[in-house]
Design a protein around this motif. Sequence first.
Motif, PDB file in Angstrom:
ATOM      1  N   THR A 176      56.822  76.353 -10.392  1.00 35.41           N
ATOM      2  CA  THR A 176      55.616  75.698 -10.916  1.00 35.41           C
ATOM      3  C   THR A 176      54.354  76.499 -10.606  1.00 35.41           C
ATOM      4  O   THR A 176      53.515  76.712 -11.477  1.00 35.41           O
ATOM      5  CB  THR A 176      55.468  74.283 -10.303  1.00 35.41           C
ATOM      6  OG1 THR A 176      56.628  73.533 -10.624  1.00 35.41           O
ATOM      7  CG2 THR A 176      54.234  73.576 -10.849  1.00 35.41           C
ATOM      8  N   THR A 177      54.225  76.968  -9.372  1.00 30.53           N
ATOM      9  CA  THR A 177      52.948  77.578  -8.965  1.00 30.53           C
ATOM     10  C   THR A 177      52.927  79.097  -9.124  1.00 30.53           C
ATOM     11  O   THR A 177      51.867  79.711  -9.147  1.00 30.53           O
ATOM     12  CB  THR A 177      52.645  77.268  -7.485  1.00 30.53           C
ATOM     13  OG1 THR A 177      53.656  77.909  -6.672  1.00 30.53           O
ATOM     14  CG2 THR A 177      52.649  75.772  -7.214  1.00 30.53           C
TER      15      THR A 177
ATOM     16  N   GLN B 273      55.884  77.208 -15.711  1.00 28.73           N
ATOM     17  CA  GLN B 273      54.484  77.587 -15.450  1.00 28.73           C
ATOM     18  C   GLN B 273      54.377  78.720 -14.443  1.00 28.73           C
ATOM     19  O   GLN B 273      53.516  79.577 -14.544  1.00 28.73           O
ATOM     20  CB  GLN B 273      53.688  76.369 -14.960  1.00 28.73           C
ATOM     21  CG  GLN B 273      53.444  75.366 -16.069  1.00 28.73           C
ATOM     22  CD  GLN B 273      52.668  74.141 -15.625  1.00 28.73           C
ATOM     23  OE1 GLN B 273      52.203  74.063 -14.479  1.00 28.73           O
ATOM     24  NE2 GLN B 273      52.536  73.176 -16.509  1.00 28.73           N
ATOM     25  N   GLY B 274      55.257  78.716 -13.444  1.00 30.65           N
ATOM     26  CA  GLY B 274      55.196  79.728 -12.389  1.00 30.65           C
ATOM     27  C   GLY B 274      55.453  81.149 -12.890  1.00 30.65           C
ATOM     28  O   GLY B 274      55.085  82.119 -12.227  1.00 30.65           O
TER      29      GLY B 274
ATOM     30  N   GLU C 271      53.901  81.017  -6.825  1.00 33.83           N
ATOM     31  CA  GLU C 271      53.726  81.594  -5.482  1.00 33.83           C
ATOM     32  C   GLU C 271      55.078  82.047  -4.941  1.00 33.83           C
ATOM     33  O   GLU C 271      56.123  81.507  -5.316  1.00 33.83           O
ATOM     34  CB  GLU C 271      53.115  80.558  -4.540  1.00 33.83           C
ATOM     35  CG  GLU C 271      51.637  80.373  -4.814  1.00 33.83           C
ATOM     36  CD  GLU C 271      51.107  79.041  -4.275  1.00 33.83           C
ATOM     37  OE1 GLU C 271      49.892  78.897  -4.209  1.00 33.83           O
ATOM     38  OE2 GLU C 271      51.927  78.156  -3.951  1.00 33.83           O
TER      39      GLU C 271
ATOM     40  N   ASN D 236      49.885  83.610 -11.129  1.00 29.36           N
ATOM     41  CA  ASN D 236      50.011  84.192  -9.780  1.00 29.36           C
ATOM     42  C   ASN D 236      51.041  85.326  -9.757  1.00 29.36           C
ATOM     43  O   ASN D 236      51.052  86.161 -10.639  1.00 29.36           O
ATOM     44  CB  ASN D 236      50.336  83.104  -8.745  1.00 29.36           C
ATOM     45  CG  ASN D 236      49.182  82.109  -8.632  1.00 29.36           C
ATOM     46  OD1 ASN D 236      48.024  82.515  -8.754  1.00 29.36           O
ATOM     47  ND2 ASN D 236      49.479  80.857  -8.431  1.00 29.36           N
TER      48      ASN D 236
ATOM     49  N   HIS E 286      58.114  80.246  -6.746  1.00 31.03           N
ATOM     50  CA  HIS E 286      58.010  78.811  -7.033  1.00 31.03           C
ATOM     51  C   HIS E 286      57.841  78.627  -8.535  1.00 31.03           C
ATOM     52  O   HIS E 286      56.902  79.169  -9.133  1.00 31.03           O
ATOM     53  CB  HIS E 286      56.826  78.220  -6.264  1.00 31.03           C
ATOM     54  CG  HIS E 286      56.838  76.715  -6.264  1.00 31.03           C
ATOM     55  ND1 HIS E 286      56.556  75.975  -7.392  1.00 31.03           N
ATOM     56  CD2 HIS E 286      57.132  75.828  -5.282  1.00 31.03           C
ATOM     57  CE1 HIS E 286      56.648  74.692  -7.105  1.00 31.03           C
ATOM     58  NE2 HIS E 286      57.014  74.564  -5.832  1.00 31.03           N
TER      59      HIS E 286
ATOM     60  N   THR F 118      56.375  72.376 -15.649  1.00 28.17           N
ATOM     61  CA  THR F 118      56.556  72.463 -14.197  1.00 28.17           C
ATOM     62  C   THR F 118      58.053  72.297 -13.878  1.00 28.17           C
ATOM     63  O   THR F 118      58.833  71.845 -14.733  1.00 28.17           O
ATOM     64  CB  THR F 118      55.789  71.345 -13.471  1.00 28.17           C
ATOM     65  OG1 THR F 118      56.377  70.096 -13.855  1.00 28.17           O
ATOM     66  CG2 THR F 118      54.305  71.345 -13.831  1.00 28.17           C
TER      67      THR F 118
END
Length: 221
Positions: A162-163, A184-185, A165, A189, A160, A6
């Motif tokens: 981490t996500t 991770q991002g 998004e 997604n 983002h 992250t």
Amino acid sequence: MVEAVTAQEMQRFDRYTMEEIGVPALVLMERAAMATIEVLAAGTFDLANVLVIAGLGNNGGDGVAIARMLIQKGVNVDLLILGDENRATANTATQLKIARGYGIHTQNRVRDFRNYTVIVDALFGIGLSKPVSSKLGDIIKRVNAANIPVVSVDVPSGLHATTGEILGSAIRATATVTFAYPKQGLLQNEGLKRAGNIYVKDIGIYSPEELAEFKQEESEN
Ligand SMILES: NC(=O)C1=CN([C@@H]2O[C@H](COP(=O)(O)OP(=O)(O)OC[C@H]3O[C@@H](n4cnc5c(N)ncnc54)[C@H](O)[C@@H]3O)[C@@H](O)[C@H]2O)[C@@H](O)CC1
Ligand SMILES: [K+]
């Protein structure tokens, strides 16, 4: 590929490397720039006319160092600085001072992004925490619409870390050179569509666990 991290974990490893191991932040920045140049110069990209887009966080500092090193190799580079320079991080302010000390010029607008053969995206990295402003969002959209190969530094700006998004608007990269660990991002997604080919580059950042393993191996040798 090693386990993805992250943004928060990465920030912890950055701090650990600087504060506990003792590697100065500017040394990491120089290594981040050299690692990105390795990918840029590997043959996939046409370096005839390069644009580096730099923000004023440390991701932008990587970008300024990339521009300086490319220019010193004889590459034709324009360096676009976006944002208020009074708000630059200390390391990025130092990178700007060094670049200008070598006589490198910066600019704060680009007429047509299609004039370039490759764009280096160093606007935001793992520090992006809120949606990008509409002004920067417009620039990101213009870069994407230009359909020029883009190499993102650490993370496609606007994504983002981490996500995965999109925070307002995000760069669509051809390749992302990410440092130490994949974020991770990049792997979920919108990251799956925006990061392009992912290169994970060692720049000397270690997690405490990795350092312990490294020391163990060293003591056995
Ligand atoms: N010393 C370090 O920690 C290193 C950092 N490195 C680079 O630095 C990056 C992280 O740098 P930073 O943490 O400075 O942050 P970033 O450069 O990723 O960008 C965010 C900066 O803008 C601000 N910000 C956040 N959201 C914003 C928004 N929506 N609009 C405008 N400003 C916004 C933040 O306060 C931060 O200063 C990494 O991704 C990597 O590329 C590398 O140079 C290696 C060493
Ligand atoms: K970036």
